[in-house]
Design a protein around this motif. Structure first.
Motif, mmCIF file in Angstrom:
data_model
loop_
_atom_site.group_PDB
_atom_site.id
_atom_site.type_symbol
_atom_site.label_atom_id
_atom_site.label_comp_id
_atom_site.label_asym_id
_atom_site.label_seq_id
_atom_site.Cartn_x
_atom_site.Cartn_y
_atom_site.Cartn_z
ATOM 1 N N GLY A 102 0.849 -1.201 0.000
ATOM 2 C CA GLY A 102 0.000 0.000 0.000
ATOM 3 C C GLY A 102 0.872 1.232 0.000
ATOM 4 N N ALA A 103 1.186 1.745 -1.188
ATOM 5 C CA ALA A 103 2.096 2.897 -1.269
ATOM 6 C C ALA A 103 1.496 4.042 -2.072
ATOM 7 C CB ALA A 103 3.436 2.470 -1.859
ATOM 8 N N MET A 104 0.156 4.054 -2.174
ATOM 9 C CA MET A 104 -0.484 5.242 -2.746
ATOM 10 C C MET A 104 -0.367 6.343 -1.718
ATOM 11 S SD MET A 104 -4.094 4.047 -4.291
ATOM 12 C CE MET A 104 -4.230 3.223 -5.847
ATOM 13 N N THR A 105 -0.519 7.569 -2.163
ATOM 14 C CA THR A 105 -0.481 8.636 -1.185
ATOM 15 C C THR A 105 -1.920 9.067 -0.846
ATOM 16 O OG1 THR A 105 0.583 10.699 -0.617
ATOM 17 C CG2 THR A 105 -0.213 10.522 -2.859
ATOM 18 N N GLY A 106 -2.155 9.335 0.417
ATOM 19 C CA GLY A 106 -3.415 9.935 0.853
ATOM 20 C C GLY A 106 -4.591 8.985 0.950
ATOM 21 N N PHE A 107 -5.761 9.596 1.133
ATOM 22 C CA PHE A 107 -7.014 8.885 1.350
ATOM 23 C C PHE A 107 -7.389 8.011 0.144
ATOM 24 C CE2 PHE A 107 -11.736 8.835 1.537
ATOM 25 C CZ PHE A 107 -11.914 8.406 2.847
ATOM 26 N N ALA A 108 -6.824 8.336 -1.026
ATOM 27 C CA ALA A 108 -7.096 7.546 -2.238
ATOM 28 C C ALA A 108 -6.723 6.077 -2.046
ATOM 29 C CB ALA A 108 -6.327 8.119 -3.421
ATOM 30 N N GLY A 109 -5.871 5.791 -1.070
ATOM 31 C CA GLY A 109 -5.464 4.405 -0.834
ATOM 32 C C GLY A 109 -6.525 3.573 -0.135
#
Ligand code: NDP
Ligand code: MG
Length: 389
Positions: A102-109
């Motif tokens: 899980g390396a997306m940034t922010g709430f989008a993850g």
């Protein structure tokens, strides 16, 4: 894809800073790790390159336009292209991958992470905003599906490594570099610009988290992250400033013994530890030479860097308050990065939005979290008007 002995993974946020580190680590661990899917947002060129290099089965772009542009290019044979968030969530659901970075940034993850957890995949989590905004829900969902949450954030990886079977503990000590503005007071910070805030002394990271390390909100978010990852009460989580970023965090056990994990500031170790756990695999790291290296520790300045206090308080209030904190901070940081507000206004906006939030509840559904996030984003944009130049 490799044979059955390999760990199959999906990387969310493959094109970011942690994503690039994961790419390096996976190339090194090619015998042990095989990539099923890579997910990015806009950067279709890099996502495609990575997908080809790692023999991924598919790459997903949450921005449909980016995916469609990629599809119209004259491409060599390679991974299947998945366009848009909904199709990506379906792909995650049916993927044979056992682990998801899980390396997306922010709430989008949040949605991709929850989807992966619902389908029993272990989450190797860098994307702390997901845990801040929806920690209770993420933990409950993981409990039901049996997914494990393995930290990738360096401090939490350190704690995870120190904990091992050494239980019970009495305190967690999160180390914090102090960021680019360590030693400054509020007056000094009035006119700092985006370039100064993006100059992190030790780590090269994405823009959002780098600004968070300048306000110290990053450490505030990490307090909440530690609470959820280790099921520990807030009064047992302390922060100490350690400018060299060599001691990645410490755990004090009930008998007073204190363990720490040390290393150069490089995300490769936490990424690989999460992939290999409970084993350890070799990694060609420069040996840690502490000769002549001073390691210093000091208390944080919570007057200048109020984010620490505000985040801790939001965490202790619980329910939807951390969701609101996270969303207001994301909006304020993005306004600062687009040069529309001053550095100190980030925290003013966060505080005002938290003050305006009157609708907290302790038991929260995904719907409640999405609503609170939306409300806080709207409120932050409204509140921000008075701070815009
Ligand atoms: P980056 O900004 O470097 O990368 C972000 C990644 O997320 C990119 O792949 C980007 O895709 C993707 N992305 C951005 N917006 C969206 C969106 N709306 N939907 C889907 N994907 C999106 O961030 P970092 O790698 O620095 O950080 C990632 C996470 O890890 C953060 O939560 C951060 O707090 C955490 N973390 C980072 C550390 C670090 O060393 N960098 C250390 C510890 C934690 P694209 O590029 O294609 O647009
Ligand atoms: Mg960290």
């Amino acid at each position: 894809m490799g044979d059955d002995a390999t760990v199959k993974i999906i990387v969310l946020g493959a094109t970011g800073s942690v994503g690039e580190t994961t790419f390096r680590v996976v190339q090194h661990d090619a015998g042990q790790v095989a990539v099923d899917g890579l997910v990015a947002h806009n950067n279709f060129k890099r996502a495609w390159e990575m997908g080809v290099a790692l023999h991924a089965r598919w790459i997903g772009l949450t921005n449909r336009e980016a995916a469609l542009t990629l599809m119209t290019q004259n491409l060599e044979p390679g991974p299947r292209i998945v366009a848009g968030l909904e199709a990506i969530l379906e792909e995650i659901a049916v993927s044979p991958a056992q682990k998801v970075v899980g390396a997306m940034t922010g709430f989008a993850g949040l949605l991709p992470t929850l989807t992966a957890i619902r389908h029993g995949k272990d989450i190797l989590l860098a994307n702390k905003e997901t845990l801040v905004a929806a920690g209770d829900l993420v933990r409950e969902t993981a409990k039901v599906s049996g997914s494990q949450l393995i930290p990738v954030d360096s401090e939490h990886s350190a704690i995870f490594q120190c904990l091992g079977l050494n239980q019970p503990f009495r305190r967690i000590l999160l180390t914090c570099s102090g960021g680019p503005f360590r030693g400054r007071n509020r007056h000094d910070l009035q006119n700092v610009d985006v370039e100064e805030a993006l100059q992190h002394p030790n780590w090269a990271m994405g823009a959002k988290i780098t600004v968070d390390t300048a306000t110290l909100m990053n450490k505030g978010l990490e307090i909440i992250e530690a609470h959820h990852l280790f099921g520990v009460d807030y009064d047992k989580i302390d922060v100490v400033i350690h400018p060299q970023s060599v001691v990645h965090s410490l755990v004090e056990f009930v008998d007073g013994a204190t363990l720490a994990q040390l290393g150069w500031p490089d995300m490769a170790v936490p990424v690989q530890v999460a992939l290999s756990w409970p084993k350890r695999w070799p990694l060609p790291q420069r040996p840690l030479d502490l000769t002549g290296q001073a390691l210093t520790f000091e208390p944080p300045d919570t007057e200048t860097f109020e984010a620490l206090r505000i985040a801790r308080q939001a965490g202790m209030q619980g329910g939807l308050v951390p969701t609101v904190l996270n969303a207001a901070n994301e909006v304020a940081v993005s306004l600062f990065l687009s040069r529309r507000i001053a550095f100190l206004s980030i925290m003013e906006i966060v505080k005002e939005v938290l003050d305006d939030f009157k609708d907290n509840r302790m038991v929260t559904t995904l719907e409640d979290i999405l609503d609170a996030d939306q409300w806080a984003r709207h409120e932050a944009s409204q509140v921000a008007w008075q701070y815009q130049s």
